[in-house]
Design a protein around this motif. Structure first.
Motif, PDB file in Angstrom:
ATOM      1  N   ALA A 143      10.630 -15.731 -21.536  1.00 25.97           N
ATOM      2  CA  ALA A 143      10.075 -14.432 -21.151  1.00 25.97           C
ATOM      3  C   ALA A 143      11.178 -13.444 -20.808  1.00 25.97           C
ATOM      4  CB  ALA A 143       9.129 -14.619 -19.961  1.00 25.97           C
ATOM      5  N   VAL A 144      12.108 -13.849 -19.968  1.00 21.40           N
ATOM      6  CA  VAL A 144      13.176 -12.934 -19.563  1.00 21.40           C
ATOM      7  C   VAL A 144      14.155 -12.713 -20.701  1.00 21.40           C
ATOM      8  CG1 VAL A 144      15.044 -12.579 -17.908  1.00 21.40           C
ATOM      9  CG2 VAL A 144      12.904 -13.608 -17.162  1.00 21.40           C
ATOM     10  N   ALA A 145      14.433 -13.754 -21.501  1.00 17.69           N
ATOM     11  CA  ALA A 145      15.353 -13.594 -22.626  1.00 17.69           C
ATOM     12  C   ALA A 145      14.820 -12.587 -23.630  1.00 17.69           C
ATOM     13  CB  ALA A 145      15.587 -14.945 -23.299  1.00 17.69           C
ATOM     14  N   LEU A 146      13.509 -12.598 -23.870  1.00 15.95           N
ATOM     15  CA  LEU A 146      12.938 -11.642 -24.819  1.00 15.95           C
ATOM     16  C   LEU A 146      13.074 -10.213 -24.294  1.00 15.95           C
ATOM     17  CD1 LEU A 146       9.761 -12.247 -26.878  1.00 15.95           C
ATOM     18  CD2 LEU A 146      10.118 -10.010 -25.859  1.00 15.95           C
ATOM     19  N   SER A 147      12.845 -10.022 -23.000  1.00 12.47           N
ATOM     20  CA  SER A 147      13.012  -8.668 -22.451  1.00 12.47           C
ATOM     21  C   SER A 147      14.473  -8.237 -22.476  1.00 12.47           C
ATOM     22  CB  SER A 147      12.470  -8.622 -21.017  1.00 12.47           C
ATOM     23  OG  SER A 147      13.282  -9.379 -20.135  1.00 12.47           O
ATOM     24  N   PHE A 148      15.399  -9.167 -22.243  1.00 10.50           N
ATOM     25  CA  PHE A 148      16.823  -8.841 -22.358  1.00 10.50           C
ATOM     26  C   PHE A 148      17.160  -8.360 -23.761  1.00 10.50           C
ATOM     27  CE2 PHE A 148      18.755 -11.624 -18.731  1.00 10.50           C
ATOM     28  CZ  PHE A 148      18.237 -10.724 -17.816  1.00 10.50           C
ATOM     29  N   ARG A 149      16.609  -9.021 -24.756  1.00  8.30           N
ATOM     30  CA  ARG A 149      16.879  -8.632 -26.143  1.00  8.30           C
ATOM     31  C   ARG A 149      16.404  -7.214 -26.431  1.00  8.30           C
ATOM     32  NH1 ARG A 149      20.357 -11.425 -29.596  1.00  8.30           N
ATOM     33  NH2 ARG A 149      20.420 -13.582 -28.895  1.00  8.30           N
TER      34      ARG A 149
ATOM     35  N   VAL B  87       6.727  -1.270 -24.493  1.00  7.47           N
ATOM     36  CA  VAL B  87       5.481  -1.856 -24.016  1.00  7.47           C
ATOM     37  C   VAL B  87       5.258  -3.232 -24.650  1.00  7.47           C
ATOM     38  CG1 VAL B  87       2.980  -1.577 -23.934  1.00  7.47           C
ATOM     39  CG2 VAL B  87       4.471   0.397 -23.562  1.00  7.47           C
ATOM     40  N   LEU B  88       5.537  -3.348 -25.946  1.00  8.75           N
ATOM     41  CA  LEU B  88       5.329  -4.626 -26.630  1.00  8.75           C
ATOM     42  C   LEU B  88       6.243  -5.706 -26.072  1.00  8.75           C
ATOM     43  CD1 LEU B  88       4.060  -6.299 -28.901  1.00  8.75           C
ATOM     44  CD2 LEU B  88       5.874  -5.456 -30.427  1.00  8.75           C
ATOM     45  N   SER B  89       7.509  -5.375 -25.844  1.00  9.36           N
ATOM     46  CA  SER B  89       8.449  -6.385 -25.335  1.00  9.36           C
ATOM     47  C   SER B  89       8.055  -6.853 -23.943  1.00  9.36           C
ATOM     48  CB  SER B  89       9.865  -5.819 -25.324  1.00  9.36           C
ATOM     49  OG  SER B  89       9.964  -4.717 -24.436  1.00  9.36           O
ATOM     50  N   MET B  90       7.620  -5.935 -23.090  1.00  5.21           N
ATOM     51  CA  MET B  90       7.216  -6.329 -21.746  1.00  5.21           C
ATOM     52  C   MET B  90       5.885  -7.088 -21.768  1.00  5.21           C
ATOM     53  SD  MET B  90       9.514  -5.666 -19.551  1.00  5.21           S
ATOM     54  CE  MET B  90       8.607  -5.818 -18.019  1.00  5.21           C
ATOM     55  N   PHE B  91       4.996  -6.741 -22.710  1.00  2.00           N
ATOM     56  CA  PHE B  91       3.754  -7.496 -22.834  1.00  2.00           C
ATOM     57  C   PHE B  91       4.035  -8.925 -23.275  1.00  2.00           C
ATOM     58  CE2 PHE B  91       0.243  -9.162 -25.366  1.00  2.00           C
ATOM     59  CZ  PHE B  91      -0.808  -9.030 -24.488  1.00  2.00           C
ATOM     60  N   LEU B  92       4.888  -9.082 -24.274  1.00  3.69           N
ATOM     61  CA  LEU B  92       5.226 -10.424 -24.742  1.00  3.69           C
ATOM     62  C   LEU B  92       5.963 -11.215 -23.664  1.00  3.69           C
ATOM     63  CD1 LEU B  92       6.384  -9.615 -28.392  1.00  3.69           C
ATOM     64  CD2 LEU B  92       4.212 -10.613 -27.656  1.00  3.69           C
ATOM     65  N   SER B  93       6.861 -10.533 -22.948  1.00  4.47           N
ATOM     66  CA  SER B  93       7.600 -11.199 -21.882  1.00  4.47           C
ATOM     67  C   SER B  93       6.650 -11.679 -20.780  1.00  4.47           C
ATOM     68  CB  SER B  93       8.651 -10.255 -21.302  1.00  4.47           C
ATOM     69  OG  SER B  93       9.346 -10.842 -20.233  1.00  4.47           O
TER      70      SER B  93
ATOM     71  N   GLY C 278      23.877  -7.501 -20.446  1.00  2.00           N
ATOM     72  CA  GLY C 278      24.561  -6.228 -20.648  1.00  2.00           C
ATOM     73  C   GLY C 278      23.639  -5.190 -21.245  1.00  2.00           C
ATOM     74  N   THR C 279      22.794  -5.627 -22.155  1.00  3.03           N
ATOM     75  CA  THR C 279      21.855  -4.669 -22.744  1.00  3.03           C
ATOM     76  C   THR C 279      20.806  -4.251 -21.727  1.00  3.03           C
ATOM     77  OG1 THR C 279      20.423  -6.423 -23.513  1.00  3.03           O
ATOM     78  CG2 THR C 279      22.182  -5.750 -24.981  1.00  3.03           C
ATOM     79  N   ALA C 280      20.460  -5.167 -20.833  1.00 11.68           N
ATOM     80  CA  ALA C 280      19.441  -4.840 -19.843  1.00 11.68           C
ATOM     81  C   ALA C 280      19.940  -3.880 -18.791  1.00 11.68           C
ATOM     82  CB  ALA C 280      18.959  -6.115 -19.162  1.00 11.68           C
TER      83      ALA C 280
ATOM     84  N   GLY D 278      21.448 -19.238 -21.305  1.00 13.69           N
ATOM     85  CA  GLY D 278      21.137 -19.433 -22.714  1.00 13.69           C
ATOM     86  C   GLY D 278      21.545 -18.294 -23.615  1.00 13.69           C
ATOM     87  N   LYS D 279      22.268 -17.299 -23.071  1.00  6.52           N
ATOM     88  CA  LYS D 279      22.729 -16.151 -23.862  1.00  6.52           C
ATOM     89  C   LYS D 279      21.576 -15.421 -24.534  1.00  6.52           C
ATOM     90  CE  LYS D 279      27.143 -16.826 -23.124  1.00  6.52           C
ATOM     91  NZ  LYS D 279      27.940 -15.880 -22.324  1.00  6.52           N
ATOM     92  N   SER D 280      20.407 -15.438 -23.903  1.00  4.11           N
ATOM     93  CA  SER D 280      19.211 -14.741 -24.403  1.00  4.11           C
ATOM     94  C   SER D 280      18.813 -15.200 -25.799  1.00  4.11           C
ATOM     95  CB  SER D 280      19.435 -13.218 -24.392  1.00  4.11           C
ATOM     96  OG  SER D 280      19.666 -12.768 -23.090  1.00  4.11           O
ATOM     97  N   HIS D 281      19.168 -16.419 -26.141  1.00  6.42           N
ATOM     98  CA  HIS D 281      18.778 -16.997 -27.428  1.00  6.42           C
ATOM     99  C   HIS D 281      17.759 -18.102 -27.165  1.00  6.42           C
ATOM    100  CE1 HIS D 281      19.003 -19.024 -31.312  1.00  6.42           C
ATOM    101  NE2 HIS D 281      19.624 -17.967 -31.784  1.00  6.42           N
ATOM    102  N   PRO D 282      16.686 -18.184 -27.967  1.00  8.63           N
ATOM    103  CA  PRO D 282      15.662 -19.198 -27.694  1.00  8.63           C
ATOM    104  C   PRO D 282      16.199 -20.619 -27.622  1.00  8.63           C
ATOM    105  CG  PRO D 282      14.836 -17.592 -29.260  1.00  8.63           C
ATOM    106  CD  PRO D 282      16.280 -17.260 -29.050  1.00  8.63           C
ATOM    107  N   VAL D 283      17.107 -20.978 -28.529  1.00 11.08           N
ATOM    108  CA  VAL D 283      17.668 -22.334 -28.495  1.00 11.08           C
ATOM    109  C   VAL D 283      18.481 -22.540 -27.223  1.00 11.08           C
ATOM    110  CG1 VAL D 283      19.180 -23.965 -29.681  1.00 11.08           C
ATOM    111  CG2 VAL D 283      17.673 -22.487 -31.003  1.00 11.08           C
TER     112      VAL D 283
END
Length: 514
Positions: A216-222, A387-393, A503-505, A431-436
């Protein structure tokens, strides 16, 4: 260079031909993925070393082994770990009893003191010398580190190895016991399997919500957003999940269970979409909004579980139990709690990877996170993507709560979360904001948490040492230059904004977006 100069350079010098210079072999540098894997591994190793040092300096037995080493004078001498020969004792000690020694009086050890304050524990120097005129058996002397330099390091190694062995056994299991259980199972006796494989299965159970909230947090970071509200989204997702799981009756499991999980996704997603909409339309910072939404979610759950959603006939702030048709099936008999939710979490990780790196939506999310101004100039809708990223997160955080309710607790207590929402920030960074990377980081945190109880009971090490280890790992991963400096690693290429995640966040000064 002209041909004359070239020939002159090859002329003999003092009758000898100048040898041609050979290129020096270049040192092979690790590839990008190898270096990306090496740094977290070194961070974990360094954190374990520092944790071992902390165990050493806080263990009273280790400190005593470096400062005050008791040895009983024995003749004949048999046990070097507790005894010392009379000949060696006379090298380090006066030939008579002194203050600080221990003497055996009627089967009990008493400390020799100048003035007796506790008669049951102490004896005066004068009385001790009457009982023991000379140094000999029955007297225990104390040596220092320089007199027995091997005792301190040995005690330190035993303390650290005992603690980490207990941590491993509590998180993974006892290898010999697991092998014996497998051999018995092959011979037709499966009764030993649950107890032998309980630790590793429990680690996977603990890691399951970590995977989902970390995603959830990694997706919002992206997407360039810092979602600090996963804890509140976890609560709201759990409330809606338990409501659907309890109130709807008569549905088959293949309809009721997905509907209950979907309720958790929708509840957490809508709660997360609110700060995303405020960010996109007014420029309000998502960190402040998500923190405030956390407190609203806590108060809302407290009111509901003490009022409309409280279990009938009780005074405890817990919800009613969900219907059996809304429960995730357990895959093994008790006491193993491993359930289907672990594979749901892995499927979500694969889905997030596909969404981010294989779809147009994911490309837009990453582009907005890397540079929202360039993304808007390219024609991307920032409002929709925020909005989509926060909804998915938020939906992933809500699914973590639904997973816990349908797979483990089957109801929602007031103190529902174990801090998953805040640990998720550390997981996304590790995890460096990567799913793996998030899955691997979650498995690490799950094993550490599962093994902490065993380490505390078997090695008498406080469970808080695990929190210190996790924090140290995060520090080293967030500041990789420390690891490069310690191990003299070459500097790698700068990570992109999307890979950096945090950093992006940090993009905060964006004016209100259309």
């Amino acid at each position: 260079m002209s041909s004359v100069e070239g020939n002159r350079a090859n002329l003999p010098t003092n009758g000898r031909q100048r040898p041609a210079s050979r290129p020096r072999p270049r040192r092979a540098k690790p590839t990008g993925w190898a270096q990306g894997l090496l740094l977290p591994l070194l961070a974990i190793f360094t954190a374990l070393v520092l944790g071992g040092a902390l165990i050493i300096v806080t263990d009273l037995n280790v400190i005593a082994a470096f400062t005050r080493i008791p040895r009983q004078v024995a003749d004949p001498f048999s046990d070097p770990n507790t005894q010392i020969s009379l000949e060696e004792a006379l090298w380090h000690h006066p030939p008579e009893v002194i203050v600080g020694d221990l003497v055996n009086v009627d089967g009990t050890a008493r400390r020799v003191v100048a003035e007796v304050e506790k008669e049951q524990e102490q004896i005066s120097l004068e009385e001790a010398r009457k009982l023991y005129p000379q140094l000999g058996p029955g007297v225990t002397i104390h040596l220092n580190f320089f007199q027995k330099p091997s005792v301190g390091p040995k005690a330190a190694w035993q303390a650290v190895s005992r603690a980490y062995a207990a941590l491993f056994e509590g998180a993974i299991g006892n290898p010999s016991r697991m092998a014996a259980a497998v051999r018995a199972w092959l011979q037709g006796d499966p009764s030993q399997l649950p107890q032998a494989f309980y630790p590793i299965m429990e680690s996977l159970v603990v890691a399951t919500p970590y995977i989902l909230v970390g995603l959830a947090v990694a997706l919002s970071f992206r997407a360039g957003l810092f979602n600090v509200g996963a804890e509140g989204q976890y609560f709201v997702g759990g409330l809606l999940c338990v409501f659907v799981g309890h109130s709807i009756k008569g549905l088959p499991i293949y309809i009721h269970l997905p509907l209950t999980l979907l309720a958790g996704v929708v509840g957490g997603g809508l709660w997360g979409a609110i700060p995303g909409l405020l960010k996109a339309t007014t420029g309000a910072h998502e960190v402040i909004n998500t923190i405030m939404m956390n407190y609203i979610a806590f108060a809302l759950s407290d009111w509901l579980l003490n009022g409309p959603m409280q279990r009938p006939g009780g005074f405890t702030p817990v919800s009613p139990e969900i219907q059996p048709s809304a429960m995730l099936p357990s895959l093994f008999p008790s006491p193993i709690r491993f359930h289907l939710g672990f594979f749901v979490a892995l499927a979500c990780a694969a889905l997030v990877y596909w969404l981010l790196f294989k779809t147009t939506i994911g490309f837009e999310l990453r582009s907005v996170g890397a540079n929202p101004h360039a993304a808007r100039y390219a024609g991307m809708n920032l409002t929709r993507n925020f909005v989509l990223s926060m909804f998915l997160s938020g939906g992933l955080a809500g699914l973590a709560a639904a997973n816990e309710i349908t797979g483990l607790t089957h109801y929602m207590p007031n103190a529902f979360s174990a801090g998953y929402g805040f640990d998720s920030i550390a997981l996304a960074l590790l995890g460096k904001s990567h799913p793996v990377g998030v899955v691997l980081a979650s498995l690490l945190f799950g094993t550490l948490r599962a093994g902490a109880a065993r380490m505390q009971s078997a090695a008498d090490i406080p469970i808080d040492i695990i929190s210190i280890l996790q924090a140290t790992i995060i520090i080293f991963v967030a500041a990789p230059e420390i690891i490069r400096m310690i191990y003299r690693l070459p500097k790698g290429k700068k990570a992109g904004a999307a890979a950096a995640g945090a950093g992006t966040a940090a993009e905060a000064g964006v004016e209100p977006l259309e």
